[in-house]
Design a protein around this motif. Structure first.
Motif, PDB file in Angstrom:
ATOM      1  N   HIS A 251       0.843  -1.202   0.000  1.00  0.00           N
ATOM      2  CA  HIS A 251       0.000   0.000   0.000  1.00  0.00           C
ATOM      3  C   HIS A 251       0.877   1.250   0.000  1.00  0.00           C
ATOM      4  O   HIS A 251       0.594   2.226  -0.705  1.00  0.00           O
ATOM      5  N   ARG A 252       1.941   1.202   0.755  1.00  0.00           N
ATOM      6  CA  ARG A 252       2.869   2.345   0.818  1.00  0.00           C
ATOM      7  C   ARG A 252       3.556   2.554  -0.529  1.00  0.00           C
ATOM      8  O   ARG A 252       3.730   3.687  -0.982  1.00  0.00           O
ATOM      9  N   LEU A 253       3.960   1.461  -1.163  1.00  0.00           N
ATOM     10  CA  LEU A 253       4.694   1.565  -2.425  1.00  0.00           C
ATOM     11  C   LEU A 253       3.800   1.904  -3.612  1.00  0.00           C
ATOM     12  O   LEU A 253       4.224   2.589  -4.536  1.00  0.00           O
ATOM     13  N   LEU A 254       2.559   1.415  -3.586  1.00  0.00           N
ATOM     14  CA  LEU A 254       1.679   1.560  -4.739  1.00  0.00           C
ATOM     15  C   LEU A 254       0.643   2.662  -4.611  1.00  0.00           C
ATOM     16  O   LEU A 254       0.026   3.043  -5.601  1.00  0.00           O
ATOM     17  N   GLY A 255       0.428   3.140  -3.413  1.00  0.00           N
ATOM     18  CA  GLY A 255      -0.620   4.138  -3.221  1.00  0.00           C
ATOM     19  C   GLY A 255      -0.180   5.214  -2.260  1.00  0.00           C
ATOM     20  O   GLY A 255       1.005   5.503  -2.127  1.00  0.00           O
ATOM     21  N   ALA A 256      -1.150   5.771  -1.587  1.00  0.00           N
ATOM     22  CA  ALA A 256      -0.857   6.805  -0.597  1.00  0.00           C
ATOM     23  C   ALA A 256      -0.112   6.183   0.578  1.00  0.00           C
ATOM     24  O   ALA A 256      -0.417   5.073   1.009  1.00  0.00           O
ATOM     25  N   ARG A 257       0.853   6.918   1.064  1.00  0.00           N
ATOM     26  CA  ARG A 257       1.639   6.415   2.190  1.00  0.00           C
ATOM     27  C   ARG A 257       0.768   6.354   3.443  1.00  0.00           C
ATOM     28  O   ARG A 257       0.210   7.372   3.868  1.00  0.00           O
ATOM     29  N   PRO A 258       0.655   5.164   4.076  1.00  0.00           N
ATOM     30  CA  PRO A 258      -0.124   5.052   5.319  1.00  0.00           C
ATOM     31  C   PRO A 258       0.497   5.908   6.431  1.00  0.00           C
ATOM     32  O   PRO A 258       1.723   6.041   6.518  1.00  0.00           O
ATOM     33  N   LEU A 259      -0.358   6.500   7.252  1.00  0.00           N
ATOM     34  CA  LEU A 259       0.122   7.313   8.363  1.00  0.00           C
ATOM     35  C   LEU A 259       0.974   6.485   9.310  1.00  0.00           C
ATOM     36  O   LEU A 259       0.638   5.349   9.623  1.00  0.00           O
ATOM     37  N   LYS A 260       2.074   7.073   9.773  1.00  0.00           N
ATOM     38  CA  LYS A 260       2.956   6.430  10.749  1.00  0.00           C
ATOM     39  C   LYS A 260       3.344   5.012  10.327  1.00  0.00           C
ATOM     40  O   LYS A 260       3.337   4.088  11.135  1.00  0.00           O
ATOM     41  N   TYR A 261       3.715   4.839   9.073  1.00  0.00           N
ATOM     42  CA  TYR A 261       4.055   3.530   8.523  1.00  0.00           C
ATOM     43  C   TYR A 261       5.119   2.835   9.370  1.00  0.00           C
ATOM     44  O   TYR A 261       4.949   1.664   9.752  1.00  0.00           O
ATOM     45  N   GLY A 262       6.208   3.529   9.663  1.00  0.00           N
ATOM     46  CA  GLY A 262       7.309   2.923  10.422  1.00  0.00           C
ATOM     47  C   GLY A 262       6.885   2.477  11.811  1.00  0.00           C
ATOM     48  O   GLY A 262       7.271   1.397  12.269  1.00  0.00           O
ATOM     49  N   VAL A 263       6.091   3.297  12.479  1.00  0.00           N
ATOM     50  CA  VAL A 263       5.611   2.946  13.821  1.00  0.00           C
ATOM     51  C   VAL A 263       4.715   1.714  13.740  1.00  0.00           C
ATOM     52  O   VAL A 263       4.825   0.791  14.557  1.00  0.00           O
ATOM     53  N   ARG A 264       3.850   1.696  12.758  1.00  0.00           N
ATOM     54  CA  ARG A 264       2.919   0.568  12.620  1.00  0.00           C
ATOM     55  C   ARG A 264       3.660  -0.730  12.314  1.00  0.00           C
ATOM     56  O   ARG A 264       3.365  -1.777  12.900  1.00  0.00           O
ATOM     57  N   VAL A 265       4.628  -0.689  11.421  1.00  0.00           N
ATOM     58  CA  VAL A 265       5.412  -1.885  11.119  1.00  0.00           C
ATOM     59  C   VAL A 265       6.221  -2.295  12.355  1.00  0.00           C
ATOM     60  O   VAL A 265       6.367  -3.488  12.639  1.00  0.00           O
ATOM     61  N   GLY A 266       6.699  -1.313  13.105  1.00  0.00           N
ATOM     62  CA  GLY A 266       7.411  -1.627  14.348  1.00  0.00           C
ATOM     63  C   GLY A 266       6.519  -2.347  15.345  1.00  0.00           C
ATOM     64  O   GLY A 266       6.938  -3.329  15.979  1.00  0.00           O
ATOM     65  N   ILE A 267       5.295  -1.873  15.484  1.00  0.00           N
ATOM     66  CA  ILE A 267       4.339  -2.538  16.382  1.00  0.00           C
ATOM     67  C   ILE A 267       4.075  -3.961  15.906  1.00  0.00           C
ATOM     68  O   ILE A 267       4.065  -4.912  16.704  1.00  0.00           O
ATOM     69  N   MET A 268       3.881  -4.123  14.600  1.00  0.00           N
ATOM     70  CA  MET A 268       3.654  -5.472  14.061  1.00  0.00           C
ATOM     71  C   MET A 268       4.863  -6.369  14.321  1.00  0.00           C
ATOM     72  O   MET A 268       4.709  -7.554  14.645  1.00  0.00           O
ATOM     73  N   GLY A 269       6.056  -5.815  14.181  1.00  0.00           N
ATOM     74  CA  GLY A 269       7.272  -6.589  14.447  1.00  0.00           C
ATOM     75  C   GLY A 269       7.350  -7.050  15.890  1.00  0.00           C
ATOM     76  O   GLY A 269       7.702  -8.203  16.173  1.00  0.00           O
ATOM     77  N   VAL A 270       7.012  -6.155  16.810  1.00  0.00           N
ATOM     78  CA  VAL A 270       6.997  -6.520  18.237  1.00  0.00           C
ATOM     79  C   VAL A 270       5.929  -7.585  18.481  1.00  0.00           C
ATOM     80  O   VAL A 270       6.180  -8.570  19.198  1.00  0.00           O
ATOM     81  N   MET A 271       4.760  -7.410  17.885  1.00  0.00           N
ATOM     82  CA  MET A 271       3.690  -8.401  18.054  1.00  0.00           C
ATOM     83  C   MET A 271       4.135  -9.772  17.538  1.00  0.00           C
ATOM     84  O   MET A 271       3.918 -10.795  18.206  1.00  0.00           O
ATOM     85  N   LEU A 272       4.754  -9.795  16.377  1.00  0.00           N
ATOM     86  CA  LEU A 272       5.245 -11.063  15.826  1.00  0.00           C
ATOM     87  C   LEU A 272       6.323 -11.667  16.711  1.00  0.00           C
ATOM     88  O   LEU A 272       6.337 -12.886  16.934  1.00  0.00           O
ATOM     89  N   ALA A 273       7.218 -10.843  17.228  1.00  0.00           N
ATOM     90  CA  ALA A 273       8.265 -11.353  18.112  1.00  0.00           C
ATOM     91  C   ALA A 273       7.670 -11.987  19.368  1.00  0.00           C
ATOM     92  O   ALA A 273       8.128 -13.041  19.823  1.00  0.00           O
ATOM     93  N   MET A 274       6.639 -11.364  19.920  1.00  0.00           N
ATOM     94  CA  MET A 274       5.973 -11.917  21.107  1.00  0.00           C
ATOM     95  C   MET A 274       5.369 -13.292  20.794  1.00  0.00           C
ATOM     96  O   MET A 274       5.494 -14.235  21.570  1.00  0.00           O
ATOM     97  N   MET A 275       4.714 -13.389  19.635  1.00  0.00           N
ATOM     98  CA  MET A 275       4.075 -14.652  19.272  1.00  0.00           C
ATOM     99  C   MET A 275       5.104 -15.716  18.882  1.00  0.00           C
ATOM    100  O   MET A 275       4.899 -16.902  19.139  1.00  0.00           O
ATOM    101  N   LEU A 276       6.218 -15.306  18.289  1.00  0.00           N
ATOM    102  CA  LEU A 276       7.293 -16.261  18.010  1.00  0.00           C
ATOM    103  C   LEU A 276       7.869 -16.812  19.312  1.00  0.00           C
ATOM    104  O   LEU A 276       8.150 -18.014  19.415  1.00  0.00           O
ATOM    105  N   ALA A 277       8.033 -15.950  20.299  1.00  0.00           N
ATOM    106  CA  ALA A 277       8.505 -16.413  21.613  1.00  0.00           C
ATOM    107  C   ALA A 277       7.521 -17.399  22.231  1.00  0.00           C
ATOM    108  O   ALA A 277       7.916 -18.408  22.819  1.00  0.00           O
ATOM    109  N   MET A 278       6.228 -17.107  22.074  1.00  0.00           N
ATOM    110  CA  MET A 278       5.202 -18.020  22.588  1.00  0.00           C
ATOM    111  C   MET A 278       5.300 -19.377  21.890  1.00  0.00           C
ATOM    112  O   MET A 278       5.313 -20.417  22.546  1.00  0.00           O
ATOM    113  N   GLY A 279       5.354 -19.365  20.571  1.00  0.00           N
ATOM    114  CA  GLY A 279       5.297 -20.603  19.805  1.00  0.00           C
ATOM    115  C   GLY A 279       6.553 -21.437  19.837  1.00  0.00           C
ATOM    116  O   GLY A 279       6.487 -22.664  19.798  1.00  0.00           O
ATOM    117  N   PHE A 280       7.701 -20.781  19.911  1.00  0.00           N
ATOM    118  CA  PHE A 280       8.950 -21.529  19.815  1.00  0.00           C
ATOM    119  C   PHE A 280       9.709 -21.650  21.129  1.00  0.00           C
ATOM    120  O   PHE A 280      10.682 -22.392  21.207  1.00  0.00           O
TER     121      PHE A 280
END
Length: 160
Positions: free
Chosen positions: A73-102
């Motif tokens: 969406h960022r590359l093909l359209g309008a840049r989403p608000l706070k893109y870096g912060v949002r991807v950072g939050i998703m990264g933290v969320m994924l890290a938490m779930m990876l810790a849970m699963g593995f």
């Protein structure tokens, strides 16, 4: 189209977390413990452990879908608000779930395999119970952080 796919993935992930924690766990433990105090607790732990394991796999898939769609969406359209912060939050969320699963779920399963009844029946000083309680507390923290991160992302989507 990309935004809708992102929102669906977000809703599945956050909805799954909240449903599991607020509805599934209390229901499974309540019903099975009422059926049989000691064995019901063990069985409830096994059932909810399986729910958590499936939820971690759902989380991995939804996290990837969210990162890919938001980036496209960022590359093909309008840049989403706070893109870096949002991807950072998703990264933290994924890290938490990876810790849970593995890390956490396999450790909890190993402890439960060593105990013939509920872990809570072990003495408070038993190393297996101490480790189990520590892992259970850590899983609650990671689960909560992930849900809070997901709710923050929902807030962003509601504002856009």
């Amino acid at each position: 189209m990309l935004r809708y796919l992102y929102v669906v993935a977000l809703v599945l992930w956050v909805g799954g977390l909240i449903s599991a924690g607020a509805l599934v766990a209390p229901s499974v433990f309540g019903v099975l413990q009422a059926w049989n105090e000691s064995q019901g607790r063990v069985l409830a732990g096994q059932v909810f452990g399986e729910v958590l394991l499936r939820l971690t796999w759902l989380s991995y898939a939804m996290g990837v879908v969210m990162i890919v769609t938001l980036t496209l969406h960022r590359l093909l359209g309008a840049r989403p608000l706070k893109y870096g912060v949002r991807v950072g939050i998703m990264g933290v969320m994924l890290a938490m779930m990876l810790a849970m699963g593995f890390y956490i779920i396999p450790q909890v399963n190993a402890i439960q395999a060593q105990v013939s009844g509920p872990v809570s029946a072990l003495p408070d000083t038993d190393a297996r119970r101490v480790e189990f309680d520590k892992l259970h507390g850590l899983s609650n923290i990671l689960f909560s952080i992930t849900a809070i991160g997901g709710l923050a992302l929902c807030f962003w989507e509601a504002r856009e």
